[in-house]
Every structure is written in structure tokens, then in C-alpha cells.
Design a protein around this motif. Sequence first.
Motif, short mmCIF file in Angstrom:
data_model
loop_
_atom_site.label_atom_id
_atom_site.label_comp_id
_atom_site.label_asym_id
_atom_site.label_seq_id
_atom_site.Cartn_x
_atom_site.Cartn_y
_atom_site.Cartn_z
N ALA A 43 0.81 -1.22 0.00
CA ALA A 43 0.00 0.00 0.00
C ALA A 43 0.84 1.27 0.00
O ALA A 43 0.40 2.29 -0.48
CB ALA A 43 -0.93 0.00 1.22
N GLN A 44 2.07 1.22 0.51
CA GLN A 44 2.86 2.44 0.66
C GLN A 44 3.91 2.64 -0.44
O GLN A 44 3.93 3.68 -1.07
CB GLN A 44 3.54 2.44 2.03
N ALA A 45 4.80 1.69 -0.60
CA ALA A 45 5.89 1.85 -1.57
C ALA A 45 6.51 0.49 -1.90
O ALA A 45 6.53 -0.41 -1.06
CB ALA A 45 6.96 2.78 -1.03
N LEU A 65 21.46 -2.35 1.94
CA LEU A 65 20.17 -2.68 1.34
C LEU A 65 19.36 -3.57 2.28
O LEU A 65 18.15 -3.37 2.45
CB LEU A 65 20.37 -3.37 -0.02
N ILE A 66 20.01 -4.52 2.90
CA ILE A 66 19.33 -5.38 3.88
C ILE A 66 18.78 -4.53 5.02
O ILE A 66 17.62 -4.68 5.43
CB ILE A 66 20.30 -6.47 4.39
N ALA A 67 19.60 -3.63 5.54
CA ALA A 67 19.17 -2.77 6.65
C ALA A 67 18.00 -1.88 6.23
O ALA A 67 17.05 -1.70 6.99
CB ALA A 67 20.34 -1.92 7.14
N LEU A 68 18.04 -1.35 5.02
CA LEU A 68 16.95 -0.52 4.52
C LEU A 68 15.65 -1.33 4.49
O LEU A 68 14.61 -0.87 4.97
CB LEU A 68 17.28 0.04 3.14
N ALA A 69 15.72 -2.53 3.94
CA ALA A 69 14.52 -3.38 3.86
C ALA A 69 13.96 -3.66 5.25
O ALA A 69 12.74 -3.59 5.46
CB ALA A 69 14.84 -4.68 3.13
N GLU A 70 14.83 -3.95 6.20
CA GLU A 70 14.37 -4.23 7.56
C GLU A 70 13.82 -2.98 8.23
O GLU A 70 12.80 -3.03 8.90
CB GLU A 70 15.52 -4.83 8.37
N ASP A 71 14.50 -1.85 8.04
CA ASP A 71 14.08 -0.61 8.70
C ASP A 71 12.75 -0.07 8.19
O ASP A 71 12.01 0.57 8.94
CB ASP A 71 15.15 0.48 8.51
N TYR A 72 12.44 -0.30 6.92
CA TYR A 72 11.23 0.28 6.34
C TYR A 72 10.06 -0.70 6.23
O TYR A 72 8.97 -0.31 5.83
CB TYR A 72 11.54 0.90 4.98
N ALA A 73 10.27 -1.95 6.59
CA ALA A 73 9.19 -2.94 6.48
C ALA A 73 7.97 -2.53 7.30
O ALA A 73 6.83 -2.67 6.83
CB ALA A 73 9.69 -4.31 6.91
N ARG A 75 6.95 0.32 7.90
CA ARG A 75 6.33 1.53 7.35
C ARG A 75 5.60 1.23 6.04
O ARG A 75 5.20 2.14 5.33
CB ARG A 75 7.38 2.61 7.14
N GLY A 76 5.45 -0.04 5.71
CA GLY A 76 4.71 -0.41 4.52
C GLY A 76 5.52 -0.40 3.24
O GLY A 76 4.96 -0.30 2.15
N VAL A 77 6.84 -0.53 3.36
CA VAL A 77 7.71 -0.57 2.17
C VAL A 77 8.11 -2.01 1.92
O VAL A 77 8.58 -2.70 2.82
CB VAL A 77 8.97 0.31 2.37
N GLN A 78 7.91 -2.45 0.70
CA GLN A 78 8.33 -3.79 0.27
C GLN A 78 9.54 -3.62 -0.65
O GLN A 78 9.52 -2.79 -1.55
CB GLN A 78 7.21 -4.48 -0.50
N VAL A 79 10.57 -4.41 -0.41
CA VAL A 79 11.75 -4.44 -1.27
C VAL A 79 11.75 -5.77 -2.00
O VAL A 79 11.45 -6.81 -1.42
CB VAL A 79 13.05 -4.27 -0.46
#
Length: 189
Positions: A43-45, A65-73, A75-79
Motif C-alpha cells: 500500500a505504501q511503496a 540494502l538489507i538494513a533498509l529493507a528491515e528498517d522500512y518494512a 512503514r509499509g515498504v516492500q523491497v
Amino acid sequence: MALTYSEMIDLGMAAPPFDLPIANPDVDALDSPTRSLDDVATAQALVVAFICNHCPYVHAIAERLIALAEDYADRGVQVVAISSSDAVAYPADSFENMTARAREKGYPFPYLYDESQEIARAYGAVCTPDFFVFDADQALVYRGRLDDGRPSKPAVTQHDLRQALDELLDAGTITMEQIPSMGCSIKWR
């Protein structure tokens, strides 16, 4: 190693659909050997990252990249990561080696195999890593680099993709300058 910069395609493009084999199916609860755009769009990004196993630029950013995926999960961000490089010429990029790499690094996101290279072409991806961010309507709102780090400069001072995600999630739009990613060229057949 030939340095290649991402092509700064026009914003607003709809996310091209895909349905690709997944190298790490245990990363989510889906019971399927493939993942599609519909499976990973949120729903978010949605962050679509074109990476591969052999590229030193990808090696340099993997942990971030791994840290980004974990940090934003939360907040509704899918990598989702996609490898499109020619595995015949570059055996390190084979599906079997993708599976081993995903397990070794503990990728918290689907790692998909674009053997035909059609998906990379549809997205306009040309290098590894190459990043694309799509909003809730699956429209392209960011294309560019993860950050200003690279193999010869491991210290990161600008976190471009994080800034873009923050702007998108907090304000609904991205106003920052978008700088091309750089890395190895996708190894085309």
C-alpha cells in the motif's frame, strides 16, 4: 569492470508486471516458486532493486540494502531484488548461486531470477545495483542510487534512497535531486 550509470527514465511510469522464480521462497509466507508484482506491491511503496551476485558494487551495498529493507518494512515498504545478468557468461549469477547468496546474506526480501532479461529491459535497468521506487499507485517516483557509498569509498554521507522513502511516506511526494546509481553493467546475452 566497466562502470555504468543508471538511465534516468521518466518518472510516472507504471511498474511493469513480472512473475519470476524466487531464490529464497522462505522469506515470506507465500507457497509458490515465483513472485509477481501483485505479490510484492504494498500500500505504501515498492523498491525494485536490480542486483547480482558477482558485482563488487552490489557487494559494497548489500548490508545497507538489507538494513533498509528491515528498517522500512514496518512503514509499509516492500523491497524486491531481481538478478538479470547472464548466468552462462557469469556462473556466479546462476539461480543456484542466487539461492546460496540469499541464504548466506539473510536477504529479508524476495530475490528473483530474470533469466530472459525481459524484466530488466521493461524497467530500463542497465546496471547493478539499479533502484526504482513505486508509490501506492505503482507509479515510478524515484530512480537512482541507494547512497553515495561505493567500493572505493565505503563511508556513506548521503542516504538517497532512505531520504526518498522518507519524503514519499511523510509528504506523499519526492522533491529531492535524484542521482543515477552506478555499478557494473547488467551482463546482457
